[in-house]
Design a protein around this motif. Structure first.
Motif, PDB file in Angstrom:
ATOM      1  N   PRO A  20      39.001  -8.282   0.491  1.00 25.15           N
ATOM      2  CA  PRO A  20      37.775  -8.976   0.094  1.00 25.15           C
ATOM      3  C   PRO A  20      37.427  -8.721  -1.369  1.00 25.15           C
ATOM      4  O   PRO A  20      37.510  -7.595  -1.849  1.00 25.15           O
ATOM      5  N   VAL A  21      37.047  -9.780  -2.064  1.00 24.53           N
ATOM      6  CA  VAL A  21      36.621  -9.751  -3.466  1.00 24.53           C
ATOM      7  C   VAL A  21      37.787  -9.378  -4.398  1.00 24.53           C
ATOM      8  O   VAL A  21      38.108 -10.100  -5.330  1.00 24.53           O
ATOM      9  N   ILE A  25      27.911   0.763  -3.393  1.00 22.05           N
ATOM     10  CA  ILE A  25      28.710  -0.428  -3.063  1.00 22.05           C
ATOM     11  C   ILE A  25      27.889  -1.694  -3.333  1.00 22.05           C
ATOM     12  O   ILE A  25      28.372  -2.653  -3.947  1.00 22.05           O
ATOM     13  N   ALA A  26      26.623  -1.692  -2.881  1.00 23.43           N
ATOM     14  CA  ALA A  26      25.769  -2.862  -3.073  1.00 23.43           C
ATOM     15  C   ALA A  26      25.492  -3.110  -4.551  1.00 23.43           C
ATOM     16  O   ALA A  26      25.559  -4.254  -5.028  1.00 23.43           O
ATOM     17  N   THR A  27      25.215  -2.035  -5.302  1.00 21.36           N
ATOM     18  CA  THR A  27      24.914  -2.177  -6.721  1.00 21.36           C
ATOM     19  C   THR A  27      26.111  -2.705  -7.486  1.00 21.36           C
ATOM     20  O   THR A  27      25.996  -3.620  -8.324  1.00 21.36           O
ATOM     21  N   ARG A  28      27.294  -2.166  -7.187  1.00 19.56           N
ATOM     22  CA  ARG A  28      28.496  -2.612  -7.885  1.00 19.56           C
ATOM     23  C   ARG A  28      28.863  -4.038  -7.490  1.00 19.56           C
ATOM     24  O   ARG A  28      29.342  -4.813  -8.325  1.00 19.56           O
ATOM     25  N   SER A  29      28.633  -4.388  -6.238  1.00 19.96           N
ATOM     26  CA  SER A  29      28.907  -5.760  -5.800  1.00 19.96           C
ATOM     27  C   SER A  29      28.003  -6.758  -6.526  1.00 19.96           C
ATOM     28  O   SER A  29      28.450  -7.832  -6.955  1.00 19.96           O
ATOM     29  N   LEU A  30      26.734  -6.393  -6.682  1.00 20.35           N
ATOM     30  CA  LEU A  30      25.801  -7.263  -7.405  1.00 20.35           C
ATOM     31  C   LEU A  30      26.200  -7.382  -8.877  1.00 20.35           C
ATOM     32  O   LEU A  30      26.089  -8.456  -9.469  1.00 20.35           O
ATOM     33  N   ALA A  31      26.664  -6.280  -9.447  1.00 23.65           N
ATOM     34  CA  ALA A  31      27.103  -6.309 -10.844  1.00 23.65           C
ATOM     35  C   ALA A  31      28.326  -7.210 -11.005  1.00 23.65           C
ATOM     36  O   ALA A  31      28.444  -7.950 -11.993  1.00 23.65           O
ATOM     37  N   ARG A  74      35.447  -1.550 -14.991  1.00 30.32           N
ATOM     38  CA  ARG A  74      34.425  -0.561 -15.372  1.00 30.32           C
ATOM     39  C   ARG A  74      33.318  -0.496 -14.333  1.00 30.32           C
ATOM     40  O   ARG A  74      32.854   0.592 -13.984  1.00 30.32           O
ATOM     41  N   VAL A  75      32.912  -1.646 -13.817  1.00 30.05           N
ATOM     42  CA  VAL A  75      31.879  -1.681 -12.779  1.00 30.05           C
ATOM     43  C   VAL A  75      32.349  -0.939 -11.532  1.00 30.05           C
ATOM     44  O   VAL A  75      31.573  -0.246 -10.870  1.00 30.05           O
ATOM     45  N   CYS A  76      33.639  -1.044 -11.214  1.00 27.12           N
ATOM     46  CA  CYS A  76      34.197  -0.359 -10.042  1.00 27.12           C
ATOM     47  C   CYS A  76      34.321   1.147 -10.254  1.00 27.12           C
ATOM     48  O   CYS A  76      34.707   1.869  -9.332  1.00 27.12           O
ATOM     49  N   GLY A  77      33.995   1.609 -11.447  1.00 28.26           N
ATOM     50  CA  GLY A  77      34.006   3.036 -11.722  1.00 28.26           C
ATOM     51  C   GLY A  77      35.162   3.509 -12.566  1.00 28.26           C
ATOM     52  O   GLY A  77      35.284   4.712 -12.831  1.00 28.26           O
ATOM     53  N   CYS A  78      36.035   2.594 -13.003  1.00 28.44           N
ATOM     54  CA  CYS A  78      37.250   2.974 -13.712  1.00 28.44           C
ATOM     55  C   CYS A  78      37.059   2.918 -15.223  1.00 28.44           C
ATOM     56  O   CYS A  78      36.804   1.852 -15.784  1.00 28.44           O
ATOM     57  N   ASP A  98      48.394   3.692   6.302  1.00 22.62           N
ATOM     58  CA  ASP A  98      47.918   2.547   7.075  1.00 22.62           C
ATOM     59  C   ASP A  98      46.484   2.158   6.747  1.00 22.62           C
ATOM     60  O   ASP A  98      45.857   1.406   7.492  1.00 22.62           O
ATOM     61  N   GLU A  99      45.958   2.660   5.640  1.00 18.82           N
ATOM     62  CA  GLU A  99      44.590   2.325   5.264  1.00 18.82           C
ATOM     63  C   GLU A  99      44.473   0.844   4.943  1.00 18.82           C
ATOM     64  O   GLU A  99      45.341   0.266   4.277  1.00 18.82           O
ATOM     65  N   THR A 100      43.398   0.213   5.386  1.00 13.20           N
ATOM     66  CA  THR A 100      43.173  -1.195   5.077  1.00 13.20           C
ATOM     67  C   THR A 100      42.645  -1.342   3.652  1.00 13.20           C
ATOM     68  O   THR A 100      42.050  -0.413   3.086  1.00 13.20           O
ATOM     69  N   GLY A 101      42.842  -2.520   3.084  1.00 16.79           N
ATOM     70  CA  GLY A 101      42.320  -2.780   1.756  1.00 16.79           C
ATOM     71  C   GLY A 101      40.807  -2.679   1.719  1.00 16.79           C
ATOM     72  O   GLY A 101      40.227  -2.193   0.739  1.00 16.79           O
ATOM     73  N   LEU A 102      40.143  -3.135   2.794  1.00 18.32           N
ATOM     74  CA  LEU A 102      38.684  -3.083   2.841  1.00 18.32           C
ATOM     75  C   LEU A 102      38.186  -1.646   2.832  1.00 18.32           C
ATOM     76  O   LEU A 102      37.243  -1.307   2.105  1.00 18.32           O
ATOM     77  N   ASN A 103      38.810  -0.788   3.624  1.00 23.64           N
ATOM     78  CA  ASN A 103      38.364   0.607   3.676  1.00 23.64           C
ATOM     79  C   ASN A 103      38.599   1.295   2.329  1.00 23.64           C
ATOM     80  O   ASN A 103      37.754   2.063   1.849  1.00 23.64           O
ATOM     81  N   ASN A 104      39.738   1.014   1.698  1.00 25.31           N
ATOM     82  CA  ASN A 104      40.014   1.617   0.402  1.00 25.31           C
ATOM     83  C   ASN A 104      39.007   1.140  -0.639  1.00 25.31           C
ATOM     84  O   ASN A 104      38.511   1.937  -1.446  1.00 25.31           O
ATOM     85  N   ALA A 105      38.712  -0.158  -0.625  1.00 29.64           N
ATOM     86  CA  ALA A 105      37.737  -0.696  -1.575  1.00 29.64           C
ATOM     87  C   ALA A 105      36.373  -0.047  -1.367  1.00 29.64           C
ATOM     88  O   ALA A 105      35.690   0.309  -2.338  1.00 29.64           O
ATOM     89  N   LYS A 106      35.970   0.138  -0.115  1.00 31.79           N
ATOM     90  CA  LYS A 106      34.681   0.783   0.159  1.00 31.79           C
ATOM     91  C   LYS A 106      34.676   2.208  -0.363  1.00 31.79           C
ATOM     92  O   LYS A 106      33.686   2.657  -0.960  1.00 31.79           O
ATOM     93  N   ARG A 107      35.762   2.943  -0.147  1.00 29.39           N
ATOM     94  CA  ARG A 107      35.810   4.337  -0.607  1.00 29.39           C
ATOM     95  C   ARG A 107      35.713   4.422  -2.129  1.00 29.39           C
ATOM     96  O   ARG A 107      35.025   5.291  -2.664  1.00 29.39           O
ATOM     97  N   VAL A 108      36.409   3.518  -2.813  1.00 27.23           N
ATOM     98  CA  VAL A 108      36.387   3.550  -4.278  1.00 27.23           C
ATOM     99  C   VAL A 108      35.009   3.150  -4.808  1.00 27.23           C
ATOM    100  O   VAL A 108      34.452   3.819  -5.694  1.00 27.23           O
ATOM    101  N   LEU A 109      34.445   2.094  -4.269  1.00 27.64           N
ATOM    102  CA  LEU A 109      33.153   1.609  -4.756  1.00 27.64           C
ATOM    103  C   LEU A 109      32.002   2.531  -4.388  1.00 27.64           C
ATOM    104  O   LEU A 109      30.954   2.515  -5.036  1.00 27.64           O
TER     105      LEU A 109
END
Length: 314
Positions: free
Chosen positions: A130-131, A40-46, A80-84, A222-233
């Motif tokens: 977020p983001v 998550i940190a590496t992809r956020s920095l990218a 692509r940075v997010c893994g897609c 009922d998943e939040t956007g933040l939790n989904n983003a964390k799981r994907v990243l």
């Protein structure tokens, strides 16, 4: 894809992995592993690095000319940075086109914008992620409040402006995201911009297929956007999005927004069934804002036991 905590970036034993995926659909937070947080940190920095490169280029370009290519390039690399990893099938129209697509994830927006430069209509909740919401807004996403019926006219006007400005607009007529194995009824209200259709505009259905990772990527329940983003990243490596641009048709030939929605859904369902190798299933979650009630016995994320053998076959 292997179903392991290391691959998913989840801090739990393998026997608990699918239970935590189901819990996420119920709105519970997913425990992220140390490796997951590092990704998550590496992809956020990218993503920040991409911003530092492309945002100044975008504004410098806008000083000289209109229609900057840099948001499209930024979103392409952001996906692509997010893994897609996007694999495009078919040929997409580049202008005067109204894309109609099924919807699984916020990643859809980054990937489709990166592939075609389209603007979007998306649910308002995405703007608060977020983001991700800010990234989508770079490409002039039109956010729709599903419960705001009085604002439909205003949203249609925003759509017309985006279509004139970007030459291409994408609408997700399901009104929400699914698990990649389902296809909700298409709501035609946002297709009102095609009544009457603008001159020379064509409708092109787009089928999005995440294949074996769809249930993990899908933002459902009922998943939040933040939790989904964390799981994907937090995921290890990359996943593939097969983006199928189907045969376009003229809204002049299929008159009325309901008929246009029905035709687009028919074509997308046929393509999705072919990709899955089986019929689409009923969506297993109630979606009150669009008046969808899950049929009794519907299977999907949150209500069925995960079967890796079935996933590999799909």
């Amino acid at each position: 894809m292997t179903d392991s905590p290391a691959d998913q970036g989840i801090d739990a034993p393998e026997s608990e992995l699918w239970k935590l995926r189901v819990a996420a659909a119920r709105g519970e937070k997913t425990p992220i592993s140390t490796g997951g947080w590092l990704r998550i940190a590496t992809r956020s920095l990218a993503l920040i690095a991409l911003l530092l490169i492309f945002v100044p280029l975008h504004y410098l370009y806008r000083i000289l000319r209109y229609g900057s290519p840099f948001p499209m390039l930024f979103l392409r690399y952001a996906a692509r940075v997010c893994g897609c990893k996007v694999v495009v099938h078919g040929v997409h129209l580049k202008r005067d086109v109204f894309y109609v697509a099924n919807h699984i994830s916020w990643v859809d927006i980054l990937a489709m914008a990166g592939a075609s430069g389209t603007a979007f209509v998306a649910k308002a909740e995405l703007a608060e992620a977020p983001v991700v919401g800010w990234l989508a807004s770079l490409n002039r996403t039109v956010y729709v409040k599903r419960e705001n019926r009085l604002g439909v006219a205003e949203q249609i006007n925003a759509l017309k402006e985006a279509l004139a400005d970007n030459w291409a607009v994408t609408v997700f007529p399901e009104g929400t995201t699914t698990d990649g194995h389902s296809l909700l009824p298409f709501k035609s209200s946002m297709l009102s911009v095609l009544e009457p259709p603008p001159a020379e505009v064509l409708v092109q259905p787009v089928m999005l297929d995440y294949n074996s990772v769809a249930e993990w990527i899908g933002w459902v329940g009922d998943e939040t956007g933040l939790n989904n983003a964390k799981r994907v990243l937090a995921r290890r490596g990359s996943f593939t999005l097969h983006m199928h641009f189907l045969e376009p048709f003229s809204p002049e030939d299929i008159r009325g927004r309901k008929a246009i929605a029905a035709e687009a859904r028919k074509r997308i369902e046929e393509a999705l069934c072919k990709a899955l190798g089986k019929p689409v299933r009923e969506f297993a979650h109630n979606v009150p804002p669009i008046r969808y009630n899950a049929p009794k016995g519907a299977q999907g994320v949150g209500v069925k036991i995960h079967d890796p053998a079935e996933e590999d076959a799909g």
